[in-house]
Design a protein around this motif. Sequence first.
Motif, PDB file in Angstrom:
ATOM      1  N   ASN A 164       0.694  -1.598   0.021  1.00 12.90           N
ATOM      2  CA  ASN A 164       0.297  -0.129  -0.074  1.00 12.90           C
ATOM      3  C   ASN A 164       0.640   1.107  -0.430  1.00 12.90           C
ATOM      4  O   ASN A 164       0.032   2.310   0.254  1.00 12.90           O
ATOM      5  CB  ASN A 164      -1.125   0.204   1.244  1.00 12.90           C
ATOM      6  N   GLN A 165       2.236   1.379  -0.162  1.00 12.04           N
ATOM      7  CA  GLN A 165       3.002   1.853   0.116  1.00 12.04           C
ATOM      8  C   GLN A 165       2.216   3.194  -1.059  1.00 12.04           C
ATOM      9  O   GLN A 165       2.207   3.040  -2.781  1.00 12.04           O
ATOM     10  CB  GLN A 165       4.667   1.572  -0.367  1.00 12.04           C
ATOM     11  N   SER A 166       2.514   4.664  -0.832  1.00 15.07           N
ATOM     12  CA  SER A 166       2.982   5.470  -1.900  1.00 15.07           C
ATOM     13  C   SER A 166       4.064   5.791  -2.734  1.00 15.07           C
ATOM     14  O   SER A 166       5.479   5.904  -1.752  1.00 15.07           O
ATOM     15  CB  SER A 166       2.554   7.370  -0.849  1.00 15.07           C
ATOM     16  N   LYS A 167       4.160   5.911  -4.153  1.00 16.54           N
ATOM     17  CA  LYS A 167       5.301   5.933  -4.661  1.00 16.54           C
ATOM     18  C   LYS A 167       5.138   7.606  -5.197  1.00 16.54           C
ATOM     19  O   LYS A 167       4.056   8.872  -5.184  1.00 16.54           O
ATOM     20  CB  LYS A 167       4.501   5.652  -5.845  1.00 16.54           C
ATOM     21  N   ILE A 168       6.481   7.703  -4.916  1.00 14.86           N
ATOM     22  CA  ILE A 168       7.292   9.174  -5.859  1.00 14.86           C
ATOM     23  C   ILE A 168       8.342   8.713  -6.563  1.00 14.86           C
ATOM     24  O   ILE A 168       9.145   8.353  -6.611  1.00 14.86           O
ATOM     25  CB  ILE A 168       7.901   9.824  -4.802  1.00 14.86           C
ATOM     26  N   LYS A 169       7.486   8.712  -7.620  1.00 14.34           N
ATOM     27  CA  LYS A 169       8.480   9.371  -9.302  1.00 14.34           C
ATOM     28  C   LYS A 169       9.653   9.968  -9.348  1.00 14.34           C
ATOM     29  O   LYS A 169      10.466   9.564 -11.015  1.00 14.34           O
ATOM     30  CB  LYS A 169       7.294   8.211 -10.117  1.00 14.34           C
ATOM     31  N   LEU A 170       8.462  11.493  -9.774  1.00 15.11           N
ATOM     32  CA  LEU A 170       9.796  12.537  -9.739  1.00 15.11           C
ATOM     33  C   LEU A 170      10.285  13.016  -8.763  1.00 15.11           C
ATOM     34  O   LEU A 170      10.298  13.004  -8.073  1.00 15.11           O
ATOM     35  CB  LEU A 170       8.416  13.443 -10.304  1.00 15.11           C
ATOM     36  N   SER A 171      11.830  14.185  -9.324  1.00 12.61           N
ATOM     37  CA  SER A 171      12.044  14.097  -8.892  1.00 12.61           C
ATOM     38  C   SER A 171      11.775  15.316  -7.896  1.00 12.61           C
ATOM     39  O   SER A 171      10.740  15.986  -7.997  1.00 12.61           O
ATOM     40  CB  SER A 171      13.593  14.867  -9.642  1.00 12.61           C
ATOM     41  N   PHE A 172      12.072  15.474  -6.841  1.00 13.09           N
ATOM     42  CA  PHE A 172      11.804  16.979  -6.067  1.00 13.09           C
ATOM     43  C   PHE A 172      12.567  17.857  -6.093  1.00 13.09           C
ATOM     44  O   PHE A 172      13.295  18.557  -6.147  1.00 13.09           O
ATOM     45  CB  PHE A 172      12.538  16.236  -4.660  1.00 13.09           C
ATOM     46  N   TYR A 173      11.531  19.517  -6.828  1.00  9.99           N
ATOM     47  CA  TYR A 173      12.256  20.604  -7.144  1.00  9.99           C
ATOM     48  C   TYR A 173      12.058  21.211  -5.941  1.00  9.99           C
ATOM     49  O   TYR A 173      10.460  21.853  -5.823  1.00  9.99           O
ATOM     50  CB  TYR A 173      11.917  21.509  -8.087  1.00  9.99           C
ATOM     51  N   VAL A 185       6.576   4.890   1.843  1.00  9.16           N
ATOM     52  CA  VAL A 185       7.082   6.107   1.044  1.00  9.16           C
ATOM     53  C   VAL A 185       7.813   4.644  -0.071  1.00  9.16           C
ATOM     54  O   VAL A 185       8.423   5.073  -0.001  1.00  9.16           O
ATOM     55  CB  VAL A 185       7.166   7.134   0.777  1.00  9.16           C
ATOM     56  N   LEU A 186       7.213   4.702  -1.278  1.00 10.54           N
ATOM     57  CA  LEU A 186       8.343   4.501  -2.560  1.00 10.54           C
ATOM     58  C   LEU A 186       8.972   4.921  -3.028  1.00 10.54           C
ATOM     59  O   LEU A 186       8.076   6.148  -3.732  1.00 10.54           O
ATOM     60  CB  LEU A 186       7.678   3.320  -2.316  1.00 10.54           C
ATOM     61  N   LEU A 187      10.567   4.825  -2.958  1.00  9.05           N
ATOM     62  CA  LEU A 187      10.910   5.848  -3.625  1.00  9.05           C
ATOM     63  C   LEU A 187      11.304   5.130  -4.800  1.00  9.05           C
ATOM     64  O   LEU A 187      11.984   4.364  -4.773  1.00  9.05           O
ATOM     65  CB  LEU A 187      12.116   6.381  -3.171  1.00  9.05           C
ATOM     66  N   ASP A 188      10.781   5.396  -6.226  1.00  4.95           N
ATOM     67  CA  ASP A 188      10.813   4.491  -7.484  1.00  4.95           C
ATOM     68  C   ASP A 188      11.109   5.900  -9.245  1.00  4.95           C
ATOM     69  O   ASP A 188      10.145   6.672  -9.025  1.00  4.95           O
ATOM     70  CB  ASP A 188       9.514   3.693  -7.771  1.00  4.95           C
ATOM     71  N   ASN A 189      12.519   5.608  -8.876  1.00  5.01           N
ATOM     72  CA  ASN A 189      13.077   6.971  -9.539  1.00  5.01           C
ATOM     73  C   ASN A 189      13.072   6.575 -10.816  1.00  5.01           C
ATOM     74  O   ASN A 189      13.281   5.370 -11.552  1.00  5.01           O
ATOM     75  CB  ASN A 189      14.564   7.302  -8.764  1.00  5.01           C
ATOM     76  N   GLU A 190      13.065   7.028 -11.999  1.00  2.00           N
ATOM     77  CA  GLU A 190      12.551   6.765 -12.973  1.00  2.00           C
ATOM     78  C   GLU A 190      13.463   7.638 -14.059  1.00  2.00           C
ATOM     79  O   GLU A 190      13.536   7.479 -15.052  1.00  2.00           O
ATOM     80  CB  GLU A 190      11.080   7.765 -13.574  1.00  2.00           C
ATOM     81  N   LYS A 191      14.160   8.703 -13.970  1.00  2.00           N
ATOM     82  CA  LYS A 191      14.833   9.703 -14.489  1.00  2.00           C
ATOM     83  C   LYS A 191      16.461  10.111 -13.871  1.00  2.00           C
ATOM     84  O   LYS A 191      16.570   9.925 -12.323  1.00  2.00           O
ATOM     85  CB  LYS A 191      14.311  11.081 -15.109  1.00  2.00           C
ATOM     86  N   SER A 192      17.773   9.994 -14.365  1.00  2.01           N
ATOM     87  CA  SER A 192      18.955  10.016 -14.201  1.00  2.01           C
ATOM     88  C   SER A 192      19.418  11.044 -13.091  1.00  2.01           C
ATOM     89  O   SER A 192      17.893  12.013 -13.965  1.00  2.01           O
ATOM     90  CB  SER A 192      19.698   9.507 -14.682  1.00  2.01           C
ATOM     91  N   GLY A 193      19.414  11.541 -11.652  1.00  7.67           N
ATOM     92  CA  GLY A 193      20.194  12.847 -11.619  1.00  7.67           C
ATOM     93  C   GLY A 193      19.627  12.978  -9.720  1.00  7.67           C
ATOM     94  O   GLY A 193      19.860  13.131  -9.066  1.00  7.67           O
ATOM     95  N   GLY A 194      18.473  11.805  -9.767  1.00  5.21           N
ATOM     96  CA  GLY A 194      18.327  11.685  -8.539  1.00  5.21           C
ATOM     97  C   GLY A 194      16.985  12.588  -7.890  1.00  5.21           C
ATOM     98  O   GLY A 194      16.747  13.438  -8.345  1.00  5.21           O
TER      99      GLY A 194
END
Length: 554
Positions: free
Chosen positions: A151-160, A172-181
């Motif tokens: 049931n974890q909430s996902k974060i796929k985009l970078s924090f600005y 929270v599931l940190l699901d990174n889709e782009k390089s750069g972190g």
Amino acid sequence: MDCDRVRMNTEEGDRLSSLSDDLITKILSYIETKHAVKTSILSSRWKNTWKSITHLDLSSDDITSSTSLNQFTRVLSSRNNEIDLFSLKLSVHGGYRPEFVKTVVNYAFSLNVQKMTIIWLDEMPITIPSSLLMSRSLKDLTLIGCAGIYNQSKIKLSFYLPSLTTLYLENVLLDNEKSGGLFSKCLNLKNITLSNCDINDPYPFNDGFFNPLNHMSEIDLSLVNDHNPLISHSEFSNILNHNNEIELSSVKLSVGRYKQAFVKTVVDYAFSHNVQKMTIIWVDAWHFEIPNFLITSQSLKDLTLIGCSRYDSKIKSSFDLPALTTLHLENFMLSNKNPNECGGVFFKCLNLKNLTLFNCYIDNPKHLVCPSEFSKLTPETGLFSSANVVVPHLKNLIVYNCGGHIEIYAPKLSSLMYEVSCYENFYANSLSCLEKVDFFMCPLEDDGDYVVEILQQFHNVKYLTLGLEILEVESFVDALTNVPSPFGKLTSLKIYPRRLERKKNVKKVKIPKQVRNFLLGASPNATVSIYSREEMKAFKDATSAQRMMAKLHV
């Protein structure tokens, strides 16, 4: 009679309305926003008061349809938008409401909100929208998803969030889709807490996932996970790619069911950057022993270690911390690994000045502490061979709820706070510099003689504070018969109860003649302050009110 009462209340006036608008606004900021809005119907004066609040506490329960969402939007827009919003707390349940969340968050960001907390209470997986991760004003962000690996909430985009300094993520599931972190654009981030989170990042960690660590002088990192390791140890090692030109001032680490390698990586990293202050908290780690690498540093000056249980968390090795001045130990058993070896826990901490032992148990006292420079001393020369707290430069000592046999050798000790629930073996030697003592315990009925022996060790004090519970034991009063007062330098005596619920409340405390002679006979001019339980309860209530008023900046 009722009419007279109404008339009397009207004449006295409404006390709340007599407060200033600024104070009323601050009070309204501490309740749910929907209740603050309802105060607008009280009178013409209250109609616009809520519109100046700087804290919003909202819930999706207040929105049941698109119609009510439109009404909610109109109410929100009626707030005074010339006043920036300081904080937002948003609780989301009853089904995920993306439009509601987006509306509230965009409104908060438009008013330069600095602190935001969003909690998802439904057991359903969601993807956190990008609108929550983009703000120039936000400095403190807390996102709490639902518990459970499915049931974890996902974060796929970078924090600005270029102004962000504190980030707390839970479930929270940190699901990174782009390089750069995910955090590469959070260059002011100083405190990161990841509680029960997972990381699914296809890119190497040294590509920027935790790049903000390169700019930190303070790190607050929580690695707490209830099911699987957050990341592998090899990946975690790559996270800590800190700028070697920036030394660390402090590190705070909270760990759960993690292997020792994770802790070692962080600690070695911190010590290599000359960290001066470190706090490590074990949230869920039973039956473990503090390893040597954790207590070996040339730079560390302030150390706090908090275990889970004083019977399961053990310290058996010596602290090799020559620069250490302040040490706080909580929920640990202190003992020597080799009972035949003269070494000890503190014998290399020659600069230690402030020591707190909180809920600890001291085992094997005979050989626990025996520093090399004192090893040849005998009972006749001032150091008893069984002394287990031997710190030559110690000035301040706090012993709270500790068990075992405690013998102190601290010739420069000036302040002692000692509190236990019942009698424990306690002996202090060479306390010629001791000026201030706070002594609290709840002795048993036959402990009177022991209490007198302990108090006689404090004969040089100028400021003495005692728990009323000591004076309420009949054996203590009886033991004072014909015992002269040892307190020839006393200037201040305070007596008050530590346990407010123990005895029947009385308005005034009566001190027996034997007790008064023992405490004040050698210093009759000392100032005396004695408080009953009833007085302390009133003082406690008043203090709570004062803290709330201070919080309101009155």
